[in-house]
Design a protein around this motif. Structure first.
Motif, PDB file in Angstrom:
ATOM      1  N   LEU A 198      16.440  -6.235  13.417  1.00 17.24           N
ATOM      2  CA  LEU A 198      15.196  -6.092  12.659  1.00 17.24           C
ATOM      3  C   LEU A 198      14.674  -7.483  12.331  1.00 17.24           C
ATOM      4  CD1 LEU A 198      13.163  -4.240  11.115  1.00 17.24           C
ATOM      5  CD2 LEU A 198      14.648  -4.533   9.123  1.00 17.24           C
ATOM      6  N   GLN A 199      13.446  -7.766  12.708  1.00 16.89           N
ATOM      7  CA  GLN A 199      12.825  -9.071  12.448  1.00 16.89           C
ATOM      8  C   GLN A 199      12.042  -9.067  11.141  1.00 16.89           C
ATOM      9  OE1 GLN A 199      14.665 -10.425  15.435  1.00 16.89           O
ATOM     10  NE2 GLN A 199      13.206 -11.854  14.681  1.00 16.89           N
ATOM     11  N   GLY A 200      11.524  -7.903  10.745  1.00 20.17           N
ATOM     12  CA  GLY A 200      10.764  -7.838   9.505  1.00 20.17           C
ATOM     13  C   GLY A 200       9.870  -6.623   9.448  1.00 20.17           C
ATOM     14  N   ILE A 201       9.380  -6.344   8.243  1.00 20.27           N
ATOM     15  CA  ILE A 201       8.441  -5.245   8.024  1.00 20.27           C
ATOM     16  C   ILE A 201       7.378  -5.726   7.047  1.00 20.27           C
ATOM     17  CG2 ILE A 201      10.027  -4.252   6.333  1.00 20.27           C
ATOM     18  CD1 ILE A 201       8.750  -1.501   6.959  1.00 20.27           C
ATOM     19  N   GLU A 202       6.133  -5.341   7.322  1.00 21.15           N
ATOM     20  CA  GLU A 202       4.994  -5.751   6.497  1.00 21.15           C
ATOM     21  C   GLU A 202       4.105  -4.556   6.223  1.00 21.15           C
ATOM     22  OE1 GLU A 202       3.872 -10.078   8.186  1.00 21.15           O
ATOM     23  OE2 GLU A 202       4.034  -8.486   9.689  1.00 21.15           O
ATOM     24  N   ARG A 203       3.337  -4.654   5.148  1.00 23.85           N
ATOM     25  CA  ARG A 203       2.355  -3.632   4.774  1.00 23.85           C
ATOM     26  C   ARG A 203       0.978  -4.271   4.758  1.00 23.85           C
ATOM     27  NH1 ARG A 203      -0.118  -3.222   0.180  1.00 23.85           N
ATOM     28  NH2 ARG A 203       1.440  -4.443  -0.945  1.00 23.85           N
ATOM     29  N   LYS A 204      -0.022  -3.541   5.264  1.00 25.35           N
ATOM     30  CA  LYS A 204      -1.391  -4.040   5.217  1.00 25.35           C
ATOM     31  C   LYS A 204      -1.947  -3.752   3.826  1.00 25.35           C
ATOM     32  CE  LYS A 204      -4.145  -4.188   8.825  1.00 25.35           C
ATOM     33  NZ  LYS A 204      -5.064  -3.760   9.900  1.00 25.35           N
ATOM     34  N   SER A 205      -2.392  -4.811   3.155  1.00 25.30           N
ATOM     35  CA  SER A 205      -2.908  -4.684   1.790  1.00 25.30           C
ATOM     36  C   SER A 205      -4.339  -4.132   1.798  1.00 25.30           C
ATOM     37  CB  SER A 205      -2.882  -6.044   1.089  1.00 25.30           C
ATOM     38  OG  SER A 205      -3.863  -6.903   1.666  1.00 25.30           O
ATOM     39  N   ARG A 217      -3.041   9.694   1.560  1.00 22.13           N
ATOM     40  CA  ARG A 217      -3.231   8.244   1.644  1.00 22.13           C
ATOM     41  C   ARG A 217      -2.608   7.700   2.916  1.00 22.13           C
ATOM     42  NH1 ARG A 217      -1.452   3.479  -1.956  1.00 22.13           N
ATOM     43  NH2 ARG A 217      -2.446   1.791  -0.812  1.00 22.13           N
ATOM     44  N   ILE A 218      -3.370   6.863   3.623  1.00 26.23           N
ATOM     45  CA  ILE A 218      -2.884   6.214   4.836  1.00 26.23           C
ATOM     46  C   ILE A 218      -2.520   4.776   4.497  1.00 26.23           C
ATOM     47  CG2 ILE A 218      -3.460   5.452   7.164  1.00 26.23           C
ATOM     48  CD1 ILE A 218      -5.377   7.842   7.327  1.00 26.23           C
ATOM     49  N   ILE A 219      -1.294   4.395   4.849  1.00 22.35           N
ATOM     50  CA  ILE A 219      -0.830   3.024   4.654  1.00 22.35           C
ATOM     51  C   ILE A 219      -0.326   2.521   6.003  1.00 22.35           C
ATOM     52  CG2 ILE A 219       0.741   1.485   3.425  1.00 22.35           C
ATOM     53  CD1 ILE A 219       0.999   3.620   1.246  1.00 22.35           C
ATOM     54  N   GLU A 220      -0.751   1.309   6.365  1.00 27.88           N
ATOM     55  CA  GLU A 220      -0.318   0.720   7.639  1.00 27.88           C
ATOM     56  C   GLU A 220       0.862  -0.210   7.428  1.00 27.88           C
ATOM     57  OE1 GLU A 220      -2.868  -0.881  10.780  1.00 27.88           O
ATOM     58  OE2 GLU A 220      -4.531   0.142   9.765  1.00 27.88           O
ATOM     59  N   TYR A 221       1.830  -0.087   8.324  1.00 23.75           N
ATOM     60  CA  TYR A 221       3.006  -0.945   8.304  1.00 23.75           C
ATOM     61  C   TYR A 221       3.177  -1.575   9.678  1.00 23.75           C
ATOM     62  CZ  TYR A 221       4.183   1.200   3.903  1.00 23.75           C
ATOM     63  OH  TYR A 221       4.144   1.615   2.602  1.00 23.75           O
ATOM     64  N   ARG A 222       3.685  -2.798   9.665  1.00 23.24           N
ATOM     65  CA  ARG A 222       4.003  -3.495  10.915  1.00 23.24           C
ATOM     66  C   ARG A 222       5.503  -3.803  10.890  1.00 23.24           C
ATOM     67  NH1 ARG A 222       0.496  -8.607  12.484  1.00 23.24           N
ATOM     68  NH2 ARG A 222       1.375  -9.405  10.543  1.00 23.24           N
ATOM     69  N   ILE A 223       6.202  -3.297  11.892  1.00 19.63           N
ATOM     70  CA  ILE A 223       7.646  -3.478  11.996  1.00 19.63           C
ATOM     71  C   ILE A 223       7.928  -4.261  13.274  1.00 19.63           C
ATOM     72  CG2 ILE A 223       9.883  -2.329  12.131  1.00 19.63           C
ATOM     73  CD1 ILE A 223       8.469   0.164  10.928  1.00 19.63           C
TER      74      ILE A 223
END
Length: 167
Positions: free
Chosen positions: A79-86, A129-135
């Motif tokens: 796993l390199q990382g996970i982010e959320r779009k604000s 609610r839609i939340i975007e994540y980048r993994i």
């Protein structure tokens, strides 16, 4: 007397069914994916670098998201990382650690299971609610050699063992 008891039992049953019917929508929850976008790069060393952007629709009292990975024999996953779009459309890195805290994640290497916190327990339930994540992950040993000496990519990008559909 016997008819009176049966009638009371019948009325009580109808009342309980109506109460369940009225309050059922309040406790219903669903989770699905508005979209999953996959960007993958296979290096000349045979390492597959994958970036998934998942737009997850939360409805109900979900605490957050999850992702299970299928890793075949001879393969490794990092796993390199996970982010959320604000709300301002910027990517915010989630922190590894305590899943009781918002925007924290835990990756269970043995099970290849990733979980993250999207809502505090004290927050109201999500309402569609839609939340975007980048993994971002890296796979090694992802290529398998066929009988004729050619290589094939051995990977399921849509993680088929999920609950919910992909729009």
């Amino acid at each position: 007397r016997r008819i009176d008891i049966k009638m009371r039992h019948f009325k009580k049953t109808i009342f309980l069914l109506l109460v369940q019917f009225i309050f059922l929508p309040l406790s219903a929850k669903s989770l699905d994916w508005e979209k999953i976008e996959v960007n993958a790069h296979l290096t000349k060393e045979g390492i597959l670098e994958v970036e998934e952007i998942q737009a997850i629709r939360f409805d109900g009292d979900w605490n957050g998201g999850y992702r299970d990975y299928k890793v075949s024999h001879g393969q490794t996953l990092t796993l390199q990382g996970i982010e959320r779009k604000s709300d301002s459309m910027e990517w915010v890195s989630l922190k590894e650690g305590n899943l009781d805290l918002l925007d924290h994640y835990a990756y269970y290497k043995e099970d290849k299971h990733l979980r993250w916190r999207s809502r505090q327990i004290t927050d109201p339930p999500f309402e569609n609610r839609i939340i975007e994540y980048r993994i971002r992950v890296r796979y090694e040993g992802i290529l398998s050699r066929n009988w004729n000496g050619e290589f094939a990519l051995n990977h399921d990008f849509a993680f088929s063992e999920r609950d919910g559909g992909i729009k």
